[in-house]
Write a protein that holds these residues in place. Structure first.
Motif, PDB file in Angstrom:
ATOM      1  N   GLU A   1       0.797  -1.225   0.000  1.00 31.88           N
ATOM      2  CA  GLU A   1       0.000   0.000   0.000  1.00 31.88           C
ATOM      3  C   GLU A   1       0.832   1.278   0.000  1.00 31.88           C
ATOM      4  O   GLU A   1       0.273   2.384  -0.061  1.00 31.88           O
ATOM      5  N   VAL A   2       2.159   1.133   0.115  1.00 29.37           N
ATOM      6  CA  VAL A   2       3.016   2.330   0.183  1.00 29.37           C
ATOM      7  C   VAL A   2       2.758   3.210  -1.043  1.00 29.37           C
ATOM      8  O   VAL A   2       2.759   2.733  -2.184  1.00 29.37           O
ATOM      9  N   GLY A   3       2.523   4.494  -0.783  1.00 29.02           N
ATOM     10  CA  GLY A   3       2.234   5.442  -1.856  1.00 29.02           C
ATOM     11  C   GLY A   3       0.765   5.800  -1.970  1.00 29.02           C
ATOM     12  O   GLY A   3       0.426   6.815  -2.606  1.00 29.02           O
ATOM     13  N   GLN A   4      -0.120   5.000  -1.366  1.00 23.44           N
ATOM     14  CA  GLN A   4      -1.543   5.376  -1.365  1.00 23.44           C
ATOM     15  C   GLN A   4      -1.695   6.700  -0.609  1.00 23.44           C
ATOM     16  O   GLN A   4      -1.175   6.870   0.484  1.00 23.44           O
ATOM     17  N   ALA A   5      -2.414   7.645  -1.201  1.00 24.39           N
ATOM     18  CA  ALA A   5      -2.463   9.003  -0.638  1.00 24.39           C
ATOM     19  C   ALA A   5      -3.891   9.527  -0.580  1.00 24.39           C
ATOM     20  O   ALA A   5      -4.800   9.015  -1.258  1.00 24.39           O
ATOM     21  N   GLU A   6      -4.061  10.546   0.255  1.00 27.46           N
ATOM     22  CA  GLU A   6      -5.359  11.190   0.371  1.00 27.46           C
ATOM     23  C   GLU A   6      -5.745  11.890  -0.938  1.00 27.46           C
ATOM     24  O   GLU A   6      -4.891  12.446  -1.630  1.00 27.46           O
ATOM     25  N   GLN A   7      -6.996  11.843  -1.252  1.00 31.50           N
ATOM     26  CA  GLN A   7      -7.515  12.510  -2.458  1.00 31.50           C
ATOM     27  C   GLN A   7      -8.768  13.301  -2.085  1.00 31.50           C
ATOM     28  O   GLN A   7      -9.812  12.690  -1.831  1.00 31.50           O
ATOM     29  N   PRO A   8      -8.685  14.652  -2.037  1.00 25.74           N
ATOM     30  CA  PRO A   8      -7.487  15.486  -2.221  1.00 25.74           C
ATOM     31  C   PRO A   8      -6.622  15.490  -0.965  1.00 25.74           C
ATOM     32  O   PRO A   8      -7.081  15.085   0.114  1.00 25.74           O
ATOM     33  N   PRO A   9      -5.383  15.956  -1.064  1.00 21.21           N
ATOM     34  CA  PRO A   9      -4.504  16.025   0.101  1.00 21.21           C
ATOM     35  C   PRO A   9      -5.152  16.792   1.247  1.00 21.21           C
ATOM     36  O   PRO A   9      -5.786  17.829   1.028  1.00 21.21           O
ATOM     37  N   GLY A  10      -4.984  16.258   2.459  1.00 22.36           N
ATOM     38  CA  GLY A  10      -5.543  16.905   3.640  1.00 22.36           C
ATOM     39  C   GLY A  10      -6.975  16.529   3.935  1.00 22.36           C
ATOM     40  O   GLY A  10      -7.539  16.988   4.933  1.00 22.36           O
ATOM     41  N   SER A  11      -7.576  15.667   3.115  1.00 25.50           N
ATOM     42  CA  SER A  11      -8.989  15.327   3.295  1.00 25.50           C
ATOM     43  C   SER A  11      -9.217  14.139   4.214  1.00 25.50           C
ATOM     44  O   SER A  11     -10.360  13.853   4.589  1.00 25.50           O
ATOM     45  N   ASN A  12      -8.171  13.420   4.563  1.00 26.22           N
ATOM     46  CA  ASN A  12      -8.296  12.177   5.330  1.00 26.22           C
ATOM     47  C   ASN A  12      -9.156  11.139   4.608  1.00 26.22           C
ATOM     48  O   ASN A  12      -9.760  10.282   5.244  1.00 26.22           O
ATOM     49  N   ASP A  13      -9.202  11.232   3.282  1.00 33.47           N
ATOM     50  CA  ASP A  13     -10.091  10.327   2.560  1.00 33.47           C
ATOM     51  C   ASP A  13      -9.546  10.034   1.163  1.00 33.47           C
ATOM     52  O   ASP A  13      -8.701  10.770   0.632  1.00 33.47           O
ATOM     53  N   SER A  14     -10.010   8.933   0.621  1.00 29.25           N
ATOM     54  CA  SER A  14      -9.785   8.516  -0.772  1.00 29.25           C
ATOM     55  C   SER A  14     -10.537   7.196  -0.890  1.00 29.25           C
ATOM     56  O   SER A  14     -10.921   6.595   0.130  1.00 29.25           O
ATOM     57  N   PRO A  15     -10.778   6.693  -2.095  1.00 29.94           N
ATOM     58  CA  PRO A  15     -11.442   5.389  -2.202  1.00 29.94           C
ATOM     59  C   PRO A  15     -10.691   4.282  -1.454  1.00 29.94           C
ATOM     60  O   PRO A  15     -11.309   3.420  -0.831  1.00 29.94           O
ATOM     61  N   ARG A  16      -9.360   4.319  -1.511  1.00 29.55           N
ATOM     62  CA  ARG A  16      -8.590   3.273  -0.821  1.00 29.55           C
ATOM     63  C   ARG A  16      -8.628   3.461   0.686  1.00 29.55           C
ATOM     64  O   ARG A  16      -8.747   2.477   1.445  1.00 29.55           O
ATOM     65  N   ILE A  17      -8.538   4.689   1.153  1.00 30.25           N
ATOM     66  CA  ILE A  17      -8.599   4.947   2.593  1.00 30.25           C
ATOM     67  C   ILE A  17      -9.961   4.540   3.135  1.00 30.25           C
ATOM     68  O   ILE A  17     -10.082   4.066   4.275  1.00 30.25           O
ATOM     69  N   ALA A  18     -10.996   4.678   2.331  1.00 32.89           N
ATOM     70  CA  ALA A  18     -12.323   4.212   2.749  1.00 32.89           C
ATOM     71  C   ALA A  18     -12.304   2.706   3.016  1.00 32.89           C
ATOM     72  O   ALA A  18     -13.013   2.215   3.912  1.00 32.89           O
ATOM     73  N   GLU A  19     -11.507   1.968   2.261  1.00 29.21           N
ATOM     74  CA  GLU A  19     -11.385   0.534   2.506  1.00 29.21           C
ATOM     75  C   GLU A  19     -10.665   0.260   3.825  1.00 29.21           C
ATOM     76  O   GLU A  19     -11.026  -0.671   4.552  1.00 29.21           O
ATOM     77  N   TYR A  20      -9.635   1.054   4.144  1.00 27.38           N
ATOM     78  CA  TYR A  20      -8.979   0.894   5.444  1.00 27.38           C
ATOM     79  C   TYR A  20      -9.992   1.173   6.559  1.00 27.38           C
ATOM     80  O   TYR A  20     -10.030   0.459   7.567  1.00 27.38           O
ATOM     81  N   ARG A  21     -10.762   2.200   6.382  1.00 28.89           N
ATOM     82  CA  ARG A  21     -11.746   2.604   7.393  1.00 28.89           C
ATOM     83  C   ARG A  21     -12.774   1.499   7.630  1.00 28.89           C
ATOM     84  O   ARG A  21     -13.259   1.306   8.754  1.00 28.89           O
ATOM     85  N   ALA A  22     -13.092   0.747   6.580  1.00 26.91           N
ATOM     86  CA  ALA A  22     -14.095  -0.318   6.701  1.00 26.91           C
ATOM     87  C   ALA A  22     -13.614  -1.477   7.579  1.00 26.91           C
ATOM     88  O   ALA A  22     -14.417  -2.329   7.980  1.00 26.91           O
TER      89      ALA A  22
END
Length: 210
Positions: free
Chosen positions: A78-99
């Motif tokens: 997962e290295v390199g997965q980033a927030e979209q947009p920066p500073g949002s604490n969110d992205s489609p992939r981060i949503a999967e971590y949150r789940a």
């Protein structure tokens, strides 16, 4: 030809055709060789590979070291997965971590990422495997369940590294000098690699998930 000659000829033929008993010494030699083979190579008679110990389970198979390696493997991908947009604490992939956590909303996600990686490795965090959205909750659980390692300990790959209630990462490796290499979610708004000295950059302690 007389009857006596015929009978003598039949006796000669029967003697020639009768099976000869194996010598005791020959039989004993074969059994000795067979016994030596099956004792020297366990399982040879069953068709098991004969390289010594190759048929035995590897030492430590199924132990927590295996789950630690699996956590590192999941995190490294997962290295390199980033927030979209920066500073949002969110992205489609981060949503999967949150789940991977129970009832968590958009917010700082380092604990989401640690929970996700542990779940991917088959050792989910929490008594019910619910994962945690807060670093403090991870540390509290570790202390309750005997998984907390104090500051100054030498962590193993796959252990979690905790800094108070502020941040959490995953130990990727510890080198010969004692430097600790980590993979962390929500580090510069991304999944990033970091390196610290033997004190873990002032870490509070470590968590052994398995």
């Amino acid at each position: 030809m007389s009857v006596e000659s015929v009978m003598a000829r039949i006796a000669e033929i029967q003697t020639a055709l009768a099976p000869r008993p194996a010598s005791a010494s020959g039989r004993g030699s074969f059994q000795a060789v067979l016994g030596a083979q099956t004792e020297a190579v366990p399982g040879a008679a069953l068709g098991v590979p004969t390289t010594q110990t190759s048929w035995l389970p590897a030492a430590g198979a199924g132990s927590s070291s295996g789950s630690g390696a699996a956590i590192v493997q999941a995190a490294a991908a997962e290295v390199g997965q980033a927030e979209q947009p920066p500073g949002s604490n969110d992205s489609p992939r981060i949503a999967e971590y949150r789940a991977a956590t129970a009832g968590s909303g958009i917010g700082p996600w380092c604990a989401y990422f640690a929970s996700w990686a542990a779940r991917q490795a088959g050792v989910p965090l929490g008594e019910q495997g619910q994962g945690f959205g807060a670093v403090s909750a991870v540390w509290d659980w570790a202390q309750r369940t005997g998984r907390a390692l104090p500051a100054g300990s030498t962590p193993q790959p796959g252990d979690l590294i905790v800094w108070g209630s502020r941040h959490i990462g995953i130990v990727e490796s510890v080198d010969a000098s004692g430097s600790i290499h980590t993979i962390e979610g929500n580090s510069s708004d991304a999944v990033s690699r970091r390196t610290y000295g033997p004190d873990g950059g002032g870490a509070t302690g470590y968590v052994h998930p398995g």
